[in-house]
Design a protein around this motif. Sequence first.
Motif, short mmCIF file in Angstrom:
data_model
loop_
_atom_site.label_atom_id
_atom_site.label_comp_id
_atom_site.label_asym_id
_atom_site.label_seq_id
_atom_site.Cartn_x
_atom_site.Cartn_y
_atom_site.Cartn_z
N GLY A 84 -18.16 71.58 -4.61
CA GLY A 84 -18.92 70.76 -5.54
C GLY A 84 -19.54 69.55 -4.88
O GLY A 84 -20.67 69.17 -5.18
N ILE A 85 -18.82 68.92 -3.96
CA ILE A 85 -19.36 67.77 -3.25
C ILE A 85 -20.48 68.20 -2.31
O ILE A 85 -21.53 67.56 -2.22
CB ILE A 85 -18.25 67.05 -2.47
CG1 ILE A 85 -17.21 66.45 -3.43
CG2 ILE A 85 -18.83 65.95 -1.58
CD1 ILE A 85 -17.74 65.36 -4.32
N VAL A 114 -19.32 71.95 -9.41
CA VAL A 114 -19.45 70.54 -9.79
C VAL A 114 -18.60 70.24 -11.02
O VAL A 114 -18.03 69.15 -11.13
CB VAL A 114 -20.92 70.18 -10.05
CG1 VAL A 114 -21.10 68.70 -10.28
CG2 VAL A 114 -21.78 70.62 -8.89
N SER A 135 -23.13 75.63 -12.37
CA SER A 135 -22.54 74.37 -11.90
C SER A 135 -21.01 74.38 -11.94
O SER A 135 -20.40 73.33 -12.09
CB SER A 135 -23.07 73.21 -12.75
OG SER A 135 -22.74 73.39 -14.12
N THR A 167 -16.75 65.13 -18.42
CA THR A 167 -17.49 66.18 -17.70
C THR A 167 -18.65 66.69 -18.53
O THR A 167 -19.76 66.89 -18.01
CB THR A 167 -16.53 67.33 -17.35
OG1 THR A 167 -15.50 66.83 -16.49
CG2 THR A 167 -17.27 68.44 -16.64
N LEU A 171 -23.61 62.88 -9.57
CA LEU A 171 -23.18 64.14 -8.96
C LEU A 171 -23.88 65.32 -9.64
O LEU A 171 -24.41 66.21 -8.96
CB LEU A 171 -21.67 64.28 -9.07
CG LEU A 171 -20.98 65.26 -8.13
CD1 LEU A 171 -21.10 64.79 -6.69
CD2 LEU A 171 -19.51 65.43 -8.50
N PHE A 172 -23.89 65.35 -10.97
CA PHE A 172 -24.54 66.43 -11.69
C PHE A 172 -26.05 66.38 -11.49
O PHE A 172 -26.70 67.42 -11.38
CB PHE A 172 -24.21 66.35 -13.18
CG PHE A 172 -22.91 67.00 -13.54
CD1 PHE A 172 -22.82 68.38 -13.63
CD2 PHE A 172 -21.78 66.25 -13.80
CE1 PHE A 172 -21.62 68.99 -13.97
CE2 PHE A 172 -20.58 66.84 -14.13
CZ PHE A 172 -20.50 68.23 -14.22
N PHE A 202 -26.93 67.92 -8.18
CA PHE A 202 -26.77 69.37 -8.20
C PHE A 202 -27.88 70.05 -8.98
O PHE A 202 -28.47 71.04 -8.52
CB PHE A 202 -25.41 69.73 -8.79
CG PHE A 202 -25.14 71.21 -8.81
CD1 PHE A 202 -24.62 71.84 -7.70
CD2 PHE A 202 -25.40 71.96 -9.95
CE1 PHE A 202 -24.36 73.21 -7.71
CE2 PHE A 202 -25.15 73.32 -9.97
CZ PHE A 202 -24.63 73.95 -8.85
N SER A 222 -23.82 69.47 -4.03
CA SER A 222 -24.59 68.47 -4.76
C SER A 222 -25.72 67.93 -3.91
O SER A 222 -26.77 67.56 -4.42
CB SER A 222 -23.68 67.32 -5.21
OG SER A 222 -22.74 67.81 -6.13
N THR A 233 -15.15 69.82 -9.75
CA THR A 233 -15.05 68.53 -9.07
C THR A 233 -14.95 67.39 -10.06
O THR A 233 -14.13 66.47 -9.92
CB THR A 233 -16.26 68.32 -8.15
OG1 THR A 233 -16.35 69.39 -7.22
CG2 THR A 233 -16.15 67.00 -7.40
N SER A 234 -15.79 67.43 -11.10
CA SER A 234 -15.77 66.39 -12.12
C SER A 234 -14.44 66.37 -12.86
O SER A 234 -13.89 65.29 -13.14
CB SER A 234 -16.92 66.62 -13.11
OG SER A 234 -16.86 65.72 -14.18
#
Length: 292
Positions: free
Chosen positions: A284-285, A209, A206, A101, A171-172, A175, A288, A212-213
């Motif tokens: 988080g999904i 996210v 974040s 992460t 993903l990051f 975001f 993003s 989520t990670s």
Amino acid sequence: MSSIHLTAQGVKRRTPNARKIFGNVMVLILLLVFTFAFIAPFVWLILTSLKSPADLNAFPITWLPDHLHLDNFVQALTLIDYWRFAWNSFALSTIQSVLMTATSALVGFGFARLRGWGKRPLFLIMLSTMMLPSIVGIIPTYILFSQFGLVGTYWPWVIWGLASSPFLNFLFRQFFAAIPYELEEAAIVDGCGYGRIFWQIFLPLSKPVIATSMIISFTGVWGDFLGPSLFLDADNTTLAVAISHGYADLHGFTLVNVLAAGCTLYVLPMLILFFFAQKYFVRGIVTSGLKG
């Protein structure tokens, strides 16, 4: 004529509602079918964990056990060193999820906010690695780690965590790219460097996210069977490998009901984790986005 016209209008007004109701019913039926398809294996696992050997060998097949044999769970915890293997799985999952992460957040921030030549081709190359099955590189990875003497240790999971993940990088990146540039420009005017901007501004924003990670990487390591079976020994392996061959009788035959009980206990922590963190996972999904 007016009544006919009104009747026709009434039919026209009712037709979309009937179609909408029919569409909703079909969607509901499909959702129930898919829900049953996903839940049925887990329900069968729980029912099997509560059966006796006689129930398993009964013909015709009995869906429900005659009596609840909770001693299967006791045997699942005692036939193997369950808690030691569970701790190994938890330690590896935590180490890799935290490292992955952190590194994925750094890589995603770099692709989203830093400027430089070749950034877009590098990003496309990174995304292309997501199309390769992980099994393709397992043999070269094993050879490489064996040459450095890392087989049988936990160092491969540390290295994998430091290498980040292409999907989590993406993903990051998505975001961070959605954060307004005015916030970054205001921080630069105040004298902040990119390291401080990342640590004090972008990272606190974040949290969805990050959650989520953590969930994705943690569950990925927790449920991994191939990696521990190749890179770890029998005494320091994970719970996934231990329960696959640890429940057998004196003749070497698998105790199916005890195995089902061990698998139920193995899956339960992930269900609890997702139950409490699903809000952050979905957020988080969603947050993003798909900004380029």
